[in-house]
Structure formats: C-alpha cells, structure tokens
Design a protein around this motif. Structure first.
Motif, PDB file in Angstrom:
ATOM      1  N   GLY A  56     102.195  56.572 -53.124  1.00 29.93           N
ATOM      2  CA  GLY A  56     100.804  56.135 -53.016  1.00 29.93           C
ATOM      3  C   GLY A  56     100.101  56.645 -51.779  1.00 29.93           C
ATOM      4  O   GLY A  56      98.905  56.476 -51.630  1.00 29.93           O
ATOM      5  N   SER A  57     100.845  57.263 -50.880  1.00 26.42           N
ATOM      6  CA  SER A  57     100.204  57.735 -49.653  1.00 26.42           C
ATOM      7  C   SER A  57     100.061  59.255 -49.675  1.00 26.42           C
ATOM      8  O   SER A  57     100.740  59.944 -50.427  1.00 26.42           O
ATOM      9  CB  SER A  57     101.039  57.317 -48.441  1.00 26.42           C
ATOM     10  OG  SER A  57     102.313  57.930 -48.514  1.00 26.42           O
ATOM     11  N   MET A  58      99.160  59.733 -48.857  1.00 21.75           N
ATOM     12  CA  MET A  58      99.051  61.175 -48.676  1.00 21.75           C
ATOM     13  C   MET A  58     100.150  61.560 -47.691  1.00 21.75           C
ATOM     14  O   MET A  58     100.312  60.926 -46.660  1.00 21.75           O
ATOM     15  CB  MET A  58      97.693  61.558 -48.091  1.00 21.75           C
ATOM     16  CG  MET A  58      96.500  61.182 -48.953  1.00 21.75           C
ATOM     17  SD  MET A  58      96.442  62.021 -50.545  1.00 21.75           S
ATOM     18  CE  MET A  58      95.984  63.679 -50.040  1.00 21.75           C
ATOM     19  N   ALA A  59     100.877  62.589 -48.007  1.00 20.43           N
ATOM     20  CA  ALA A  59     101.970  62.945 -47.113  1.00 20.43           C
ATOM     21  C   ALA A  59     102.138  64.450 -47.055  1.00 20.43           C
ATOM     22  O   ALA A  59     101.791  65.171 -47.988  1.00 20.43           O
ATOM     23  CB  ALA A  59     103.271  62.313 -47.610  1.00 20.43           C
ATOM     24  N   GLU A 115      99.257  63.637 -52.645  1.00 19.72           N
ATOM     25  CA  GLU A 115      99.521  62.214 -52.806  1.00 19.72           C
ATOM     26  C   GLU A 115     100.873  62.023 -53.470  1.00 19.72           C
ATOM     27  O   GLU A 115     101.148  62.602 -54.515  1.00 19.72           O
ATOM     28  CB  GLU A 115      98.425  61.560 -53.652  1.00 19.72           C
ATOM     29  CG  GLU A 115      98.590  60.054 -53.707  1.00 19.72           C
ATOM     30  CD  GLU A 115      97.425  59.367 -54.415  1.00 19.72           C
ATOM     31  OE1 GLU A 115      96.366  60.000 -54.577  1.00 19.72           O
ATOM     32  OE2 GLU A 115      97.601  58.199 -54.798  1.00 19.72           O
ATOM     33  N   ARG A 607      90.489  62.220 -52.988  1.00 18.38           N
ATOM     34  CA  ARG A 607      91.134  62.903 -51.877  1.00 18.38           C
ATOM     35  C   ARG A 607      91.829  64.172 -52.314  1.00 18.38           C
ATOM     36  O   ARG A 607      91.760  65.204 -51.692  1.00 18.38           O
ATOM     37  CB  ARG A 607      92.155  61.966 -51.233  1.00 18.38           C
ATOM     38  CG  ARG A 607      91.551  61.130 -50.143  1.00 18.38           C
ATOM     39  CD  ARG A 607      92.606  60.252 -49.568  1.00 18.38           C
ATOM     40  NE  ARG A 607      93.224  59.452 -50.643  1.00 18.38           N
ATOM     41  CZ  ARG A 607      94.276  58.687 -50.452  1.00 18.38           C
ATOM     42  NH1 ARG A 607      94.832  58.619 -49.280  1.00 18.38           N
ATOM     43  NH2 ARG A 607      94.777  57.975 -51.430  1.00 18.38           N
TER      44      ARG A 607
END
Ligand code: ADP
Ligand code: MG
Length: 837
Positions: A56-59, A115, A607
């Motif tokens: 779920g995060s941008m990495a 993401e 994003r």
C-alpha cells in the motif's frame, strides 16, 4: 568554460538536438537546467530490505532480476519481471510491455519505484492464515525502473556508477525531447549532465563549498564566481540559509545522511534557500510596483456632507457591518491623492454591487466619471438596469440634476455606439456601465475618476491593467481609482502573488434574512423526481434555473466560457480508453503542473500515473489523444436539447426560457428581463448565468452533469439562488463517469457553503495554474516554489521583500545591493513579463 548563462547546447551530452527539445520546456541555459530540481529521491545507500516493505505504500526497491516473461493476454501483451532479494520478491508488471522484452538480464541489479501491492500468492497465504504472508511477496504495476551499473562496467557507465549507487539518488521529471538516437531524457541522463555541469563550473576553482560569509563570492573577487550569489550575505546569515552554489549542489546530490523526509518534502536548507530566493524576488517586484503606484498622481476625492446625503438618499437597505467597513476602506483610498488599487472580495450574494454603486456616487459627486465593467453583456445590462432603478428619482446635490447613466456593450449597433461614445467623451454621461467594449480605443472618457471591474477573475490580468492605464481625453496624466471585485475567494497565497499589487478588502458577512441553501446530489436516472420538485416550486410562484455544460449536442465543441478541467478518470492501465470523459484542460493541467516539483503534482493525478508521467514514460501519448475537449462517447445533455425536451415533456405547461452565449444580445436581454419580471418560470441555461445574475425570487438551481463543473463554478451557480427569504435548493445531478475528484467536489458542495473552504479544495485539486481557469494568464510560473506547499515561505519572502524595498539593511555592501536590483530586473523581465504588462 561554462557559466550559468551558457546556452545548454554547449553542455556535454546535450548538443543542438536535445537543446531544441529542452527549449520547448523553457530550458535554455545552464542555469535553467540547474533549476530543474529532482522531484523525488531514492535512498540507494540504505535501500529498504524487502522483508520490511509494507503493502500500500510507495516504495523504491533494489533487487536482482530473477526472471521475466512477455505474456499474451486478451487485453494485450503484459510484461512481467520478478525482482528478488533474499526470500523476498517483487513482481513488476507492465501492460503493453512488449518494448521491455529484451531489457533485463538475469542477475542484473535493478531499482524500481512504485506502489507496493500484496501479490496474489501472498494474499492466498494470508487467507489461509499462514505466516507466509509476511514473507515479502509483492507486486508493482507499471513501476519506474532503472537498471543499475554492473560492477564490471566500463566507459562512462563506470565513470558515473557513483551517481547511481550507494548514495541518495535524485530522480527527475523528464524534460521532454529526445537524444539524437531517439531515447527519452531519463533521470540517469539528467544526473550525468548536472554532475558534468558542476565539474565544469568548478574547474580551476578551489574545491569545497564556498563560505557563507560576506566575502569571497562578492567582495574584491576578480575572477567571476561560477555561481554568483543572488541574495545578500547578511540576509542569508540571518535566515540561516546556505549559499546559492551550496544549495544547488545539495538539492541535486544530497550528502549522505540528509534526512529523506526533508528531501522528499523539499524542506532541506538547500530547498528552502532556493524556494525563498524565488519568492523573495517575486515579492520584491510586487512591492516595488506597489511603491511606484503610490508615487503616481490620482484624484483626491472629497466626501463632505452633501456626498453623504447623496448616498443616503439612494440606499435601498441598511448596509451590513461588513459593507460599511469595506466602504470605509474604499473611501479612505479615494480621498488620498494616489490612485486606488483595491480588490474587493466577497462571496456570491454578499452585496458587493451596492458598495460599488456608493463609490460611483462619490466619484460623480466630485464631478468625475465612473465606469463599471462587467465580463458579460447579461451582467452589464443587469447592472445598468439596477443602477437606473437605484438612481431614478435621485437628484445630485452637486448639479441639482438626476444622474446620467450610459450602457456601452459590443453589440450596440454602430450608430448607437458612436452616440454613446460621444456622450462619454463630452462628459455628458457620468456613470458608464459596459463590457470590455469600454476598453476599445475610441471609448475615450472626459474625466474618468473611478473604474470598477466586476467579477474581476473573469477578465485576464492584462485587461485589468489596460483599462487602468487609459489616459483621460483631456490629456491630464492622472490615474483613475480602480476597484476590482470578485466573488472568487482567493486563498491568501494567491492573493499575495497574483494580486500582490492590490490592497484587499473582504466582505465576510451575508445580508440579513438569508436562509441557507439546501444542496442535494442525485443522478440523471432520478431526473423525473427533480422535475417534479421543480414543478412544485413553480406552483409556489418560485422560479428555477437549469444549467447544462454545453449549448447544443454532445459533440458541441464550444462549451460556455472557460469551461473547466474535468479530469479523466484514473486509468490504471493504458489499455483503457483514454478519451472517456477527458477534456483538453485535463491534459493541459497534467502537463503544466508536472512541470514543477514533486508536490506540484496535483492530488487528482493518481500517484502512480503522475510518477510515470513524470518520468516521461507514460503521459505524452495519452495527453495528445485527449486534446479534443469533447471527444467523448458519453452522451451529454445540452441546454438546447433539454429545453426542447422539457418544454414538451416533463415540464410541459411551465413557461421555459433558454439562455446561452450564442444568442444575440437582444435575445439574451429579452429573456433575462422576462425571467426578472417572473414571466419565465424555468430558465434553461449554460454557465452564462454564472456571474452576477440576481433574481431574488428564484429558489431552485439544478446543475446537470455537475461532475463536469469546477468547484468555483458550481459555487457561483449555487449563489444565484438563496437571494430572497424563501428556502432555496441546489440540486447537483450527475451523469456517468463521475471521477473520484468530481466525487470530492460534489461532496464538498453538499458539505459546505463556505466559499473559502471550497476555494482551498479547488486550489489543491487543480493547482494554482488552473485555479482561475485558463483565461487567467497572470500567474507566474515557478521553477522551484509551489504555492500550495510553500505558503510559509511566501509569507516570509513578503516580509523580507517589504523590508528590503523600504530600507535595505545598512550592513549590506553596495555591490550586493546592486546585484539584487540587477537580478530583479533580469528575473522580473524574463519570468514575470505578464504580471508587469
Ligand atoms: P454580489 O456580491 O454577489 O455581487 P449582490 O451585490 O448582487 O451580490 O447582492 C446580492 C443581493 O443582496 C442583491 O439582491 C442585493 O440587493 C441584496 N443586498 C445587498 N446588500 C444588502 C443588505 N445590506 N441588506 C439587504 N439586502 C442586501
Ligand atoms: Mg455581483
């Protein structure tokens, strides 16, 4: 040797062809290139272990290629590449990824950014209650990627390996343009170019960062500095900001240990320095402009008892406290010998008109002419009629005669126009109301003392200035007072920039007796209920507006006025048709706003898409396709069609009128007058009625295809009702394809009637450039600053600029002062030419 002003074509790896591409993005010199800042950073010194990744995060992830395959599916080819690190894997997926077929080699190190989503196998494991879910199996859709240099690399790859590995790596938006062999200008390319620039700039210079003290970059130095300082050393010291060279180096190649959070939010000292610099010069320019205005000659109006008497006799109601206050501010300006430059801001229906009328009376009682300029003929005509109503029967204490009012619009026939212009020129007309026709060269005034611009935001900034500069026919070089009015609540940041040369007055209170407007959402499927409701209201002697986004058919390519910015829905994969509900402005918005820094990416661009677009991997093709404003398969209901439909259908028996911008001025005037007199029950219209229309008996505003309207516009439209004591309603009816951004707008409309709150949301959704619609050309484009993000910096810059303009710090040596003025001239002329116009 390179200097900041060297054309980019002389930079290593650039050359003529790339330079031509860069020029289209406004990048012409070495300096321009250096001010193209990274929009994010990757920490490749301390890459995140896959085991610590969170779905779920941008990495950004670094791993080795474990395998890849091109899959043929019914919806097109999909390229998959699996990146591994220990037990963890990230499966990267590219739709239409044929072009990647031969890109990756087994074992190659690759950095990806995107993401993180849990992979299917991880989800299955989680569902089965297995701990395997935590084992670090993820996927990424359409990630950005970069193949890292191999340990055994040779040539320039080896030379620049240190820019890609083991450090904090800057990532740039693609500048467009291509290399001679047709490749995109990647982040990798940018890094190498910027690095070479610094190397060349510093050639023969003592290494290390220049000192922050007053010397050597300014005083007594005979050799030119590679990156001349643009801010006084004393100022930098006081604000704890680094030198220009240090700042530029640090934003492109941050030292190890620079906090990633600060980098990503553009709050490192280096970022703050560059942002401050840009805003300081903007505010310095505006501040000088205000000062120069104060030196101009205007009219010092007097406001004795007879003037007060003149106003009193026409006031139809008690002004609100807010109206009294702003009139006081206006009167104080008008009494001064300098020309007034004031912006009157007040929400729709707050009663700006009467304040303007009072100012006009003051001018007339001083023997001067007053002009009121409105953006549409409908509104000009309406102002003319209400001014006549207000002033009928009134006698000017000064002349003992009634006031003489004239209407001047573009659609007057030539003979009538000449006559009216003659009366204006001879001073026989005292109060002249009109459209931009007032600005036509022949419309000379005999003694123009006050210019009122209504709904200022509908005019371009340049028009505002054009009218101000008009000299009187008698040749006396006095400037008229100018009062600009707008219902668009302008967030302070924008007021400080776009209108930074104006003083601000705000009406923050509604006239008494207003009942809040009930706002409801519904869909086109429930139209029958809406028409039933409209009938019921009409049966109670009320009137209604029905507003449509277009005049004629769904293929209508001429939406009314500056029809805004409906974003295309978030396309997760390029295989979806890009044209669904796209509009030209959405693609324009995307390209424009992506020009800035990371957070210039508006919230409404997903994003992922934004990141991809930023890398130039994704956006251009789509944008090109969406350029046709109404290239949509969706059936749009239009004003003309619905007028015909409803008249014989759902609203048969009611008296319907049709109003849009393509009707002749006479037709518009007749229809508007009939609606005013209550001879029309339901006015089917486009956004021509957005501004100014004031019919207190109207109690229903139905906005169809509300998903296609911007917030400011919906708010303005809603403001057409709720002007009387009767309970009023605004019904937002939607079609298909309501994007998440449109959802947010509609929810906000239902939730609040506060224009300021809506404006703030509007600003975050659209970004400052689009906030006023495309007609507003005066907003400067920033290279590093971002008005949404850098509000605090803007306030600081304003304070410091004021201070500097008033009395520069005596500690600043003369050469540094001179450098500031030189820089201002350079910057102001080149970048803010429009504002200066
Ligand atoms: P806007 O600020 O949107 O231009 P208007 O000037 O058109 O608003 O005013 C909206 C309505 O409110 C008008 O019908 C006007 O006559 C009425 N109005 C304005 N001020 C007052 C007041 N102080 N008391 C009562 N009614 C007022
Ligand atoms: Mg108004």
């Amino acid at each position: 040797m390179l200097e900041l002003s060297t054309p980019v074509k002389f930079v290593k790896r650039v050359g003529e062809r790339i330079a031509a591409g860069l020029a289209t993005r406004g990048v012409e010199t070495v300096e321009d290139l250096l001010y193209h800042l990274p929009f994010r950073y990757e920490d490749r010194l301390n890459p995140q272990p896959m085991a610590e990744l969170v779905a779920g995060s941008m990495a950004s992830v670094i791993g080795e290629v474990r395998g890849s395959a091109l899959l043929r599916t019914r919806s097109g080819p999909i390229f998959e590449m699996t990146l591994g690190q220990g037990l963890g894997t990230v499966k990267c997926i590219w739709f239409h990824g044929t072009y990647l077929k031969d890109k990756f080699k087994l074992g190659q190190m690759v950095a990806v950014y995107g993401e993180l989503e849990p992979s299917r196998s991880a989800m299955a494991a989680a569902a089965a209650g297995s701990l395997g879910a935590a084992s670090g199996r993820f996927k990424m859709i359409q990630p950005q990627f970069e193949i890292l240099p191999e340990p055994g690399a040779t040539g320039s790859d080896a030379e620049f390996a240190m820019l890609e590995m083991g450090r904090i790596v800057p990532v740039y938006e693609s500048l467009g343009g291509t290399t001679p062999w047709g490749a995109k200008l990647t982040s990798k390319w940018m890094r190498r170019v910027v690095w070479s620039i610094f190397e060349e700039l510093m050639e023969g210079k003592p290494s290390g960062a220049p000192s922050m003290t007053a010397s050597p970059s300014w005083v007594g130095s005979t050799s030119p500095e590679p990156v001349p300082e643009t801010l006084p050393a004393a100022l930098l010291r006081r604000l704890h900001l680094p030198s220009r060279l240090e700042a530029l180096k640090a934003v492109h190649f941050p030292e190890a240990g620079t906090p990633m959070l600060e980098l990503m939010s553009s709050t490192t000292p280096a970022h703050r320095r560059l942002i401050f610099e840009e805003l300081f010069y903007l505010e310095l320019g505006l501040s000088l402009k205000r000062r120069r205005m104060r030196e101009r000659v205007g009219t010092a109006f007097t406001t004795g008892p007879s003037v007060r008497e003149a106003i009193k006799q026409v006031l139809p109601f008690h002004p609100t406290a807010a109206q009294k206050r702003v009139l006081g501010e206006i009167v104080a300006d008008m009494r001064r010998p300098q020309p007034m430059r004031r912006l009157l801001q007040g929400d729709v229906g707050s009663g700006k008109t009467i304040v303007a009328m009072q100012a006009a009376i003051i001018a007339m009682e001083n023997g001067a002419q007053a002009a009121l300029m409105a953006p549409t003929e409908i509104l000009a005509t309406q102002h003319y009629l209400s001014a006549r109503k207000l002033l009928t029967g009134a006698v000017s204490p000064r002349t003992g005669q009634p006031y003489r009012i004239a209407l001047l619009t573009g659609s007057l026939d030539p003979a009538a126009k000449r006559q009216t212009q003659g009366r204006i020129m001879r001073g026989e007309s005292q109060f002249i109301i009109g459209t931009h026709a007032l600005q036509e060269d022949k419309a000379g005034f005999s003694n123009l003392g006050l210019v009122i611009v209504d709904e200022q935001h509908r005019f371009g900034v340049q028009q505002r200035f054009k009218l101000m500069k008009k000299p009187g026919a008698d040749g006396i070089a006095t400037d008229p007072d100018v009062l600009a009015m707008t219902a668009t609540p302008i967030p302070r940041t924008l007021a400080l920039t776009l209108y930074g040369d104006l003083e601000l007055s705000v009406i923050d209170q509604m006239p008494p007796g207003r009942t809040p407007i009930v706002t409801r959402r519904t869909t086109g499927e429930h139209a029958a209920e809406v028409w039933e409701f409209v009938r019921k209201q009409v049966s109670q002697s009320r009137q209604a507006y029905l507003v449509y986004p277009v005049i004629e058919g769904s293929k209508d390519d001429q939406p009314e006025l500056d029809f805004p910015h409906d974003e295309e829905p978030a396309s997760e994969s390029p295989s979806q048709p890009a044209t669904r509900t796209a509009s030209a402005s959405s693609s324009r918005q995307r390209t424009v706003s992506l020009k800035g820094t990371a957070s210039a990416v508006p919230k409404n661009v997903p994003r992922k898409t934004a990141a991809l677009a930023a890398e130039g991997k994704f956006s251009t093709r789509k944008s090109a396709k969406t350029d046709n404003l109404f290239a949509t398969k969706t059936k749009l209901r239009s004003a003309t069609e619905m007028f015909d439909d409803l008249r014989t259908g759902a609203l048969a028996g009611l008296r319907l009128g049709l109003l849009h911008g393509r009707l002749s001025a006479d037709e518009k005037e007749v229809t508007m007058a009939r609606f005013n007199r209550g001879e029309i029950d339901v006015l089917v219209a486009t956004t021509v009625i957005e501004v100014g229309v004031d019919v207190a008996n109207a109690s229903v505003m139905v906005i169809d295809h509300a998903e296609r309207f911007g917030l400011a516009q919906m708010h303005q439209l809603r403001g057409r009702v709720g002007r009387g004591a009767a309970k009023s309603f605004c019904i937002l009816m939607t079609g298909e394809n309501v994007t998440p951004q449109a959802e947010a707008r509609l929810d906000a409309m239902v939730a609040t009637q506060d224009g300021f709150a809506l404006a703030e949301l509007d600003l975050t959704q659209r970004g400052p450039g689009e906030f006023f619609g495309t007609r507003q050309t005066g907003l400067p484009e920033f290279r590093v600053a971002n008005l949404l993000r850098d509000r605090a910096a803007l306030e600081l810059a304003k304070v410091e600029a004021e201070r500097f303009a008033a009395r520069p710090d005596p500690a600043i040596p003369p050469d540094q002062l001179a450098a500031v003025w030189a820089r201002l001239k350079h910057q102001w002329q080149r970048r803010y030419a429009l504002v200066e116009a």
